[in-house]
Scaffold this motif. Sequence first.
Motif, mmCIF file in Angstrom:
data_model
loop_
_atom_site.group_PDB
_atom_site.id
_atom_site.type_symbol
_atom_site.label_atom_id
_atom_site.label_comp_id
_atom_site.label_asym_id
_atom_site.label_seq_id
_atom_site.Cartn_x
_atom_site.Cartn_y
_atom_site.Cartn_z
ATOM 1 N N MET A 78 5.514 -9.427 -26.683
ATOM 2 C CA MET A 78 4.164 -9.614 -26.156
ATOM 3 C C MET A 78 3.126 -8.938 -27.035
ATOM 4 O O MET A 78 2.077 -9.507 -27.359
ATOM 5 N N MET A 82 0.251 -10.920 -29.107
ATOM 6 C CA MET A 82 -1.167 -10.699 -28.809
ATOM 7 C C MET A 82 -1.945 -10.241 -30.043
ATOM 8 O O MET A 82 -3.055 -10.700 -30.292
ATOM 9 N N SER A 211 -2.624 -10.847 -20.696
ATOM 10 C CA SER A 211 -2.049 -11.562 -21.835
ATOM 11 C C SER A 211 -2.084 -13.065 -21.615
ATOM 12 O O SER A 211 -2.401 -13.839 -22.532
ATOM 13 N N ALA A 256 -6.843 -9.692 -25.704
ATOM 14 C CA ALA A 256 -5.481 -9.678 -26.235
ATOM 15 C C ALA A 256 -5.181 -8.372 -26.953
ATOM 16 O O ALA A 256 -4.103 -7.784 -26.808
ATOM 17 N N CYS A 259 -4.706 -5.599 -24.386
ATOM 18 C CA CYS A 259 -3.383 -5.663 -23.756
ATOM 19 C C CYS A 259 -2.342 -4.973 -24.614
ATOM 20 O O CYS A 259 -1.529 -4.178 -24.123
#
Length: 344
Positions: A78, A82, A211, A256, A259
């Motif tokens: 993730m 991102m 996200s 993003a 996050c």
Amino acid sequence: MRTRQARLRPVHLAAGLSLFAVTLLAGVLVGSAGLPVGGVLKALLDRVPFVHVDSGLGVIDENVLFELRMPRALMAAMVGGMLALAGAGYQGVFRNPLADPYLLGAAGGAGVGATVVIALVPGDPGFGVPLAAFVGAIFGVFLSYALGRTAGRGNAATLVLAGVAVSSFLAAVQTFVQQMKTEELQRIFAWILGGVGSADWHQLGLVAPYSLVSTVVLLAHGRLLDVLSVGDEEAASLGLSAPRVRLVVLAAASLATACAVAVSGLIGFVGIVVPHAVRRLAGGSYRIVLPLSLLGGAAFLEVADLVARTVIKPGELPLGVVTAFVGGPFFVAVLRASRRQVDT
């Protein structure tokens, strides 16, 4: 115009998905406790609804797999996705190949916001960390862009220098906050060094909605970024509001970045390395660059995390150190290529 009108080819999407799947599986399998490949695959298949498979794994192995390995591997994917997606979005907004969450001050601003919350909010701050990181990321990018426009009309070199200056200023602010709250230094430094070693399902649940929103928004703006790349006047003649598109993409890319920074600390260069590699391999249209950067960034940081936790066993390198080893020389190469294009 051919690259701007290009669409994502199935072969490129299949290659990106395959690379992501292989690296994610490697992230789950590699560790101090050896897990059988067949048992892991059966255990994962057993978690699919309406599918029941006996994995043969013991209770301890299943706990290692689902409570330690899986959250860490998914978090690395993730964060990498991102950061790479945000980097591609920033490059489209500023039409600058050197735009990057780390260099533009977004990561530094998010770091300041998250540090303030960690230092001042007792206990678990929950959603406060990603929210403060988002506000800080927007502030950092705004400062860098404003300073770059004022000092040199927003050209590549000036924007990079402005980002470095703003990042240095934000680092000073972050240090000041740390000194004001010395009792929280351990928590703050553990976060700053960058890494996903402490990832758990709770953290994933906290940042997953942010996200998802940023991913959907950025992927939906691929065609519009292609239009912006030909110039504001032509975009306006086609009925496109360039300021609105830039504002939306800037907000989504900063979200993003926030996050990623909120859960992993400061990890640089992913937003430069991955989008440029995608352009070299698959083409320059943002309808191609954005989705493949998402998959490539996830795979890239998955590999970087594997290196971080295996190269100096039984210790572990900060994840930002690994990405810097790759990203530093890559950034120099991109800078040299950009200067040659300007000179010609």
